[in-house]
Design an enzyme around this catalytic site. Structure first.
Site, mmCIF file in Angstrom:
data_model
loop_
_atom_site.group_PDB
_atom_site.id
_atom_site.type_symbol
_atom_site.label_atom_id
_atom_site.label_comp_id
_atom_site.label_asym_id
_atom_site.label_seq_id
_atom_site.Cartn_x
_atom_site.Cartn_y
_atom_site.Cartn_z
ATOM 1 N N LYS A 53 -0.271 3.696 -2.313
ATOM 2 C CA LYS A 53 -0.877 2.901 -2.713
ATOM 3 C C LYS A 53 -2.074 2.657 -3.752
ATOM 4 O O LYS A 53 -2.404 2.762 -4.176
ATOM 5 C CB LYS A 53 -0.312 1.828 -1.727
ATOM 6 N N GLN A 97 0.248 -1.833 7.156
ATOM 7 C CA GLN A 97 1.370 -0.787 6.823
ATOM 8 C C GLN A 97 2.055 -1.320 8.472
ATOM 9 O O GLN A 97 1.818 -0.785 9.285
ATOM 10 C CB GLN A 97 1.375 0.550 6.935
ATOM 11 N N ASP A 120 1.260 -8.592 0.374
ATOM 12 C CA ASP A 120 3.015 -8.163 0.900
ATOM 13 C C ASP A 120 4.002 -9.306 1.370
ATOM 14 O O ASP A 120 5.101 -9.541 0.846
ATOM 15 C CB ASP A 120 2.916 -7.766 2.094
HETATM 16 N N1 GUN Z 1 6.446 -0.826 5.242
HETATM 17 C C1 GUN Z 1 8.285 -0.357 5.120
HETATM 18 N N2 GUN Z 1 7.867 -1.565 3.657
HETATM 19 C C2 GUN Z 1 6.422 -2.215 3.738
HETATM 20 C C3 GUN Z 1 6.281 -2.805 2.303
HETATM 21 O O1 GUN Z 1 6.841 -3.640 2.413
HETATM 22 N N3 GUN Z 1 4.804 -3.120 3.426
HETATM 23 C C4 GUN Z 1 4.814 -2.692 4.461
HETATM 24 N N4 GUN Z 1 3.424 -3.666 4.794
HETATM 25 N N5 GUN Z 1 4.902 -2.493 5.267
HETATM 26 C C5 GUN Z 1 5.421 -1.556 4.915
#
Ligand code: GUN
Length: 289
Positions: A53, A97, A120
Protein backbone atom coordinates in the site's frame (compact mmCIF):
# COMPACT_ATOMS: atom_id res chain seq x y z
CA UNK A 1 -13.93 -20.73 -27.35
CA UNK A 2 -12.03 -19.86 -24.19
CA UNK A 3 -12.90 -17.02 -21.85
CA UNK A 4 -11.71 -13.47 -22.24
CA UNK A 5 -9.12 -13.03 -19.50
CA UNK A 6 -9.56 -9.85 -17.50
CA UNK A 7 -6.04 -8.58 -16.84
CA UNK A 8 -6.24 -6.87 -13.46
CA UNK A 9 -2.60 -5.83 -13.50
CA UNK A 10 -2.94 -3.98 -16.79
CA UNK A 11 -6.23 -2.38 -15.77
CA UNK A 12 -4.75 -1.32 -12.42
CA UNK A 13 -1.84 0.32 -14.25
CA UNK A 14 -4.13 2.34 -16.49
CA UNK A 15 -6.41 3.41 -13.60
CA UNK A 16 -3.35 4.39 -11.55
CA UNK A 17 -2.10 6.55 -14.44
CA UNK A 18 -5.44 8.41 -14.33
CA UNK A 19 -5.21 8.73 -10.55
CA UNK A 20 -1.70 10.17 -10.81
CA UNK A 21 -3.10 13.06 -12.86
CA UNK A 22 -5.69 13.74 -10.14
CA UNK A 23 -2.90 13.75 -7.53
CA UNK A 24 -0.87 16.21 -9.63
CA UNK A 25 -3.88 18.50 -9.89
CA UNK A 26 -4.41 18.39 -6.13
CA UNK A 27 -0.72 19.09 -5.47
CA UNK A 28 -0.88 22.10 -7.80
CA UNK A 29 -3.73 23.42 -5.69
CA UNK A 30 -1.63 22.96 -2.53
CA UNK A 31 -3.04 19.66 -1.23
CA UNK A 32 -1.02 16.45 -1.27
CA UNK A 33 -3.32 13.52 -0.52
CA UNK A 34 -2.17 11.70 2.63
CA UNK A 35 -2.88 8.18 3.87
CA UNK A 36 -2.14 6.83 7.37
CA UNK A 37 -1.98 3.07 7.86
CA UNK A 38 -2.19 1.52 11.31
CA UNK A 39 -0.92 -2.00 11.85
CA UNK A 40 -1.02 -3.90 15.13
CA UNK A 41 1.02 -7.08 15.63
CA UNK A 42 3.55 -8.74 13.38
CA UNK A 43 1.52 -10.83 10.93
CA UNK A 44 3.74 -11.43 7.90
CA UNK A 45 0.80 -11.23 5.49
CA UNK A 46 -0.44 -7.92 6.94
CA UNK A 47 3.10 -6.56 6.80
CA UNK A 48 3.33 -7.35 3.07
CA UNK A 49 -0.09 -5.79 2.38
CA UNK A 50 0.92 -2.61 4.22
CA UNK A 51 4.26 -2.35 2.40
CA UNK A 52 2.46 -2.75 -0.93
CA UNK A 53 0.00 0.00 0.00
CA UNK A 54 2.82 2.38 0.96
CA UNK A 55 4.72 1.64 -2.27
CA UNK A 56 1.61 2.18 -4.40
CA UNK A 57 1.01 5.55 -2.69
CA UNK A 58 4.51 6.79 -3.33
CA UNK A 59 4.37 5.73 -7.00
CA UNK A 60 1.54 8.14 -7.71
CA UNK A 61 2.55 10.95 -5.34
CA UNK A 62 0.33 10.24 -2.32
CA UNK A 63 1.99 10.92 1.05
CA UNK A 64 1.75 7.95 3.41
CA UNK A 65 2.78 7.09 6.93
CA UNK A 66 2.64 3.81 8.85
CA UNK A 67 1.90 3.55 12.55
CA UNK A 68 3.09 0.14 13.75
CA UNK A 69 2.13 -1.18 17.17
CA UNK A 70 3.28 -4.39 18.86
CA UNK A 71 0.68 -7.16 19.30
CA UNK A 72 0.29 -6.50 23.05
CA UNK A 73 -0.71 -2.84 22.57
CA UNK A 74 -3.80 -1.72 24.48
CA UNK A 75 -6.80 -0.64 22.43
CA UNK A 76 -6.84 2.90 23.90
CA UNK A 77 -3.34 3.55 22.52
CA UNK A 78 -4.58 2.84 19.00
CA UNK A 79 -7.70 4.95 19.64
CA UNK A 80 -5.45 7.86 20.72
CA UNK A 81 -3.44 7.49 17.52
CA UNK A 82 -6.62 7.50 15.40
CA UNK A 83 -7.87 10.57 17.28
CA UNK A 84 -4.74 12.53 16.40
CA UNK A 85 -4.90 11.36 12.77
CA UNK A 86 -8.55 12.44 12.61
CA UNK A 87 -7.40 15.95 13.54
CA UNK A 88 -4.35 15.99 11.24
CA UNK A 89 -5.10 18.09 8.13
CA UNK A 90 -2.32 16.39 6.11
CA UNK A 91 -4.04 13.00 6.48
CA UNK A 92 -7.10 12.44 4.29
CA UNK A 93 -7.41 8.68 4.65
CA UNK A 94 -6.96 6.38 7.66
CA UNK A 95 -6.81 2.61 7.36
CA UNK A 96 -6.52 0.08 10.16
CA UNK A 97 -5.09 -3.13 8.76
CA UNK A 98 -7.22 -6.12 9.72
CA UNK A 99 -7.23 -8.51 11.45
CA UNK A 100 -6.56 -6.83 14.80
CA UNK A 101 -5.37 -8.95 17.75
CA UNK A 102 -8.20 -10.77 19.60
CA UNK A 103 -8.27 -8.35 22.55
CA UNK A 104 -9.35 -5.53 20.21
CA UNK A 105 -12.97 -4.71 19.42
CA UNK A 106 -12.97 -4.15 15.66
CA UNK A 107 -16.04 -1.95 15.56
CA UNK A 108 -14.87 0.21 18.47
CA UNK A 109 -11.62 0.88 16.60
CA UNK A 110 -13.08 1.34 13.12
CA UNK A 111 -15.88 3.63 14.30
CA UNK A 112 -13.32 5.91 15.96
CA UNK A 113 -12.06 6.83 12.46
CA UNK A 114 -13.63 10.04 11.12
CA UNK A 115 -16.28 8.98 8.58
CA UNK A 116 -14.79 11.28 5.93
CA UNK A 117 -11.34 9.65 6.36
CA UNK A 118 -12.55 6.02 6.40
CA UNK A 119 -11.12 5.09 2.99
CA UNK A 120 -11.75 1.37 3.58
CA UNK A 121 -15.47 2.11 3.95
CA UNK A 122 -15.69 -0.14 7.03
CA UNK A 123 -17.10 2.43 9.53
CA UNK A 124 -20.64 1.43 10.50
CA UNK A 125 -21.89 4.80 9.24
CA UNK A 126 -20.29 4.12 5.85
CA UNK A 127 -21.73 0.60 5.83
CA UNK A 128 -25.18 2.10 6.45
CA UNK A 129 -24.61 4.65 3.69
CA UNK A 130 -23.73 1.83 1.29
CA UNK A 131 -26.82 -0.17 2.27
CA UNK A 132 -29.10 2.80 1.63
CA UNK A 133 -27.53 3.73 -1.70
CA UNK A 134 -25.77 6.88 -0.40
CA UNK A 135 -22.23 5.56 -0.68
CA UNK A 136 -19.47 7.70 0.81
CA UNK A 137 -16.57 5.29 0.26
CA UNK A 138 -16.94 1.97 -1.55
CA UNK A 139 -14.95 -0.84 0.11
CA UNK A 140 -11.85 -1.33 -2.03
CA UNK A 141 -12.07 -4.97 -3.18
CA UNK A 142 -15.70 -4.95 -4.38
CA UNK A 143 -15.11 -1.46 -5.80
CA UNK A 144 -12.23 -2.92 -7.81
CA UNK A 145 -14.51 -5.68 -9.10
CA UNK A 146 -17.12 -3.10 -10.18
CA UNK A 147 -14.46 -1.17 -12.09
CA UNK A 148 -13.33 -4.40 -13.78
CA UNK A 149 -16.90 -5.07 -14.91
CA UNK A 150 -17.44 -1.49 -16.07
CA UNK A 151 -14.17 -1.16 -17.98
CA UNK A 152 -14.93 -4.41 -19.79
CA UNK A 153 -18.43 -3.13 -20.67
CA UNK A 154 -20.06 -6.05 -18.89
CA UNK A 155 -23.78 -5.36 -18.39
CA UNK A 156 -24.97 -5.54 -14.78
CA UNK A 157 -28.57 -4.32 -14.79
CA UNK A 158 -31.04 -7.19 -14.93
CA UNK A 159 -28.29 -9.81 -14.76
CA UNK A 160 -28.27 -12.56 -12.17
CA UNK A 161 -25.21 -12.05 -9.98
CA UNK A 162 -24.24 -14.76 -7.52
CA UNK A 163 -21.80 -13.86 -4.76
CA UNK A 164 -20.23 -16.77 -2.91
CA UNK A 165 -18.92 -15.46 0.41
CA UNK A 166 -20.44 -13.29 3.11
CA UNK A 167 -17.51 -11.41 4.64
CA UNK A 168 -17.90 -7.77 5.69
CA UNK A 169 -14.89 -6.86 3.55
CA UNK A 170 -15.92 -8.54 0.27
CA UNK A 171 -19.09 -10.66 0.05
CA UNK A 172 -21.66 -8.39 1.71
CA UNK A 173 -20.55 -5.07 0.16
CA UNK A 174 -20.09 -6.81 -3.22
CA UNK A 175 -23.70 -8.00 -3.15
CA UNK A 176 -24.94 -4.53 -2.20
CA UNK A 177 -22.96 -2.81 -4.95
CA UNK A 178 -24.25 -5.20 -7.60
CA UNK A 179 -27.79 -4.77 -6.26
CA UNK A 180 -27.43 -0.99 -6.43
CA UNK A 181 -26.51 -1.33 -10.10
CA UNK A 182 -29.68 -3.26 -10.84
CA UNK A 183 -28.47 -6.85 -10.72
CA UNK A 184 -30.61 -9.61 -9.22
CA UNK A 185 -28.34 -10.85 -6.47
CA UNK A 186 -28.08 -14.20 -4.73
CA UNK A 187 -25.69 -14.53 -1.80
CA UNK A 188 -24.30 -17.99 -1.07
CA UNK A 189 -21.58 -19.26 1.22
CA UNK A 190 -19.13 -22.12 1.00
CA UNK A 191 -21.65 -24.07 3.13
CA UNK A 192 -24.68 -23.56 0.86
CA UNK A 193 -26.37 -26.89 0.13
CA UNK A 194 -26.10 -27.79 -3.54
CA UNK A 195 -24.09 -24.66 -4.27
CA UNK A 196 -23.85 -25.69 -7.91
CA UNK A 197 -27.58 -25.19 -8.38
CA UNK A 198 -27.03 -21.47 -7.64
CA UNK A 199 -23.67 -20.88 -9.31
CA UNK A 200 -24.84 -22.51 -12.54
CA UNK A 201 -27.54 -19.86 -12.80
CA UNK A 202 -25.13 -16.93 -12.45
CA UNK A 203 -24.53 -14.51 -15.31
CA UNK A 204 -21.94 -12.88 -13.04
CA UNK A 205 -20.27 -15.11 -10.45
CA UNK A 206 -18.09 -13.52 -7.76
CA UNK A 207 -16.28 -15.91 -5.47
CA UNK A 208 -14.69 -14.93 -2.16
CA UNK A 209 -14.60 -17.94 0.13
CA UNK A 210 -10.90 -18.56 0.75
CA UNK A 211 -11.31 -22.18 -0.41
CA UNK A 212 -8.78 -23.11 -3.08
CA UNK A 213 -10.32 -24.01 -6.47
CA UNK A 214 -13.76 -24.80 -5.00
CA UNK A 215 -15.60 -23.56 -8.11
CA UNK A 216 -15.16 -26.11 -10.88
CA UNK A 217 -16.25 -26.05 -14.53
CA UNK A 218 -19.53 -27.91 -13.98
CA UNK A 219 -20.58 -25.22 -11.48
CA UNK A 220 -20.38 -22.45 -14.09
CA UNK A 221 -22.91 -21.42 -16.75
CA UNK A 222 -21.32 -21.34 -20.21
CA UNK A 223 -20.41 -17.75 -21.09
CA UNK A 224 -20.68 -16.44 -17.48
CA UNK A 225 -18.47 -13.70 -16.07
CA UNK A 226 -16.35 -15.30 -13.32
CA UNK A 227 -14.58 -13.04 -10.84
CA UNK A 228 -12.22 -14.76 -8.44
CA UNK A 229 -11.42 -12.78 -5.30
CA UNK A 230 -9.61 -15.62 -3.54
CA UNK A 231 -5.87 -15.71 -2.98
CA UNK A 232 -4.75 -19.01 -1.47
CA UNK A 233 -1.24 -20.27 -0.86
CA UNK A 234 -0.86 -23.94 -1.82
CA UNK A 235 1.51 -26.33 -0.01
CA UNK A 236 3.96 -26.02 -2.97
CA UNK A 237 4.12 -22.25 -2.36
CA UNK A 238 2.12 -21.33 -5.48
CA UNK A 239 -0.91 -19.02 -5.36
CA UNK A 240 -4.34 -20.03 -6.55
CA UNK A 241 -7.83 -18.61 -6.44
CA UNK A 242 -11.18 -19.97 -5.23
CA UNK A 243 -11.97 -20.87 -8.84
CA UNK A 244 -10.41 -23.82 -10.68
CA UNK A 245 -9.02 -21.50 -13.34
CA UNK A 246 -7.72 -24.18 -15.72
CA UNK A 247 -11.11 -25.87 -16.20
CA UNK A 248 -13.38 -22.82 -15.80
CA UNK A 249 -11.52 -20.70 -18.38
CA UNK A 250 -12.82 -23.02 -21.13
CA UNK A 251 -16.45 -22.50 -20.06
CA UNK A 252 -16.68 -18.88 -18.86
CA UNK A 253 -17.13 -15.82 -21.08
CA UNK A 254 -14.83 -13.73 -18.88
CA UNK A 255 -12.52 -14.79 -16.07
CA UNK A 256 -10.02 -13.14 -13.73
CA UNK A 257 -6.71 -14.93 -13.07
CA UNK A 258 -5.01 -15.33 -9.69
CA UNK A 259 -2.57 -13.70 -9.25
CA UNK A 260 -3.01 -10.68 -11.53
CA UNK A 261 -6.79 -10.35 -11.33
CA UNK A 262 -8.71 -8.65 -8.54
CA UNK A 263 -5.64 -8.27 -6.29
CA UNK A 264 -3.99 -5.31 -8.08
CA UNK A 265 -7.36 -3.53 -8.25
CA UNK A 266 -7.88 -3.52 -4.47
CA UNK A 267 -4.92 -1.27 -3.73
CA UNK A 268 -5.78 0.86 -6.75
CA UNK A 269 -9.21 1.60 -5.29
CA UNK A 270 -7.63 2.47 -1.93
CA UNK A 271 -5.56 5.08 -3.77
CA UNK A 272 -8.74 6.24 -5.49
CA UNK A 273 -10.62 6.63 -2.19
CA UNK A 274 -7.71 8.55 -0.63
CA UNK A 275 -7.68 10.95 -3.57
CA UNK A 276 -11.46 11.30 -3.36
CA UNK A 277 -11.15 12.17 0.35
CA UNK A 278 -8.52 14.83 -0.47
CA UNK A 279 -10.64 16.23 -3.32
CA UNK A 280 -13.59 16.53 -0.93
CA UNK A 281 -11.52 18.58 1.54
CA UNK A 282 -10.38 20.77 -1.35
CA UNK A 283 -13.98 21.31 -2.42
CA UNK A 284 -14.89 22.00 1.21
CA UNK A 285 -17.46 19.23 0.90
CA UNK A 286 -18.98 18.20 4.20
CA UNK A 287 -20.35 14.70 4.59
CA UNK A 288 -24.03 15.26 5.31
CA UNK A 289 -24.70 13.32 8.54
N1 GUN B 1 -7.29 -7.11 5.63
C1 GUN B 1 -7.62 -7.83 4.53
N2 GUN B 1 -8.19 -7.03 3.60
C2 GUN B 1 -8.23 -5.80 4.11
C3 GUN B 1 -8.70 -4.55 3.62
O1 GUN B 1 -9.22 -4.41 2.52
N3 GUN B 1 -8.55 -3.50 4.47
C4 GUN B 1 -7.99 -3.64 5.70
N4 GUN B 1 -7.90 -2.54 6.46
N5 GUN B 1 -7.54 -4.76 6.18
C5 GUN B 1 -7.66 -5.84 5.39
Amino acid sequence: MGAHIIDGKKLAESVRAELKLRVEKLIQSGIQPGLAVIIVGDSAASGIYVRNKVKACSEIGIYSEVHSFPGNTQQYEVLDCIQSLNENPHIHGILVQLPLPPHFKNNRVITSIAVEKDVDGFHLYNVGALVTGNTIFSPCTPYGVMVMLERNHIPIEGQHAVVVGRSNIVGKPMALMLLERGATVTICTSKTFDLRQFTRNADILVVATGRPRMITAEMVKPGAVVIDVGINRLPDGKLCGDVDYESVKDIAGYITPVPGGVGPMTITMLLCNTILAAERTQAGAKIDK
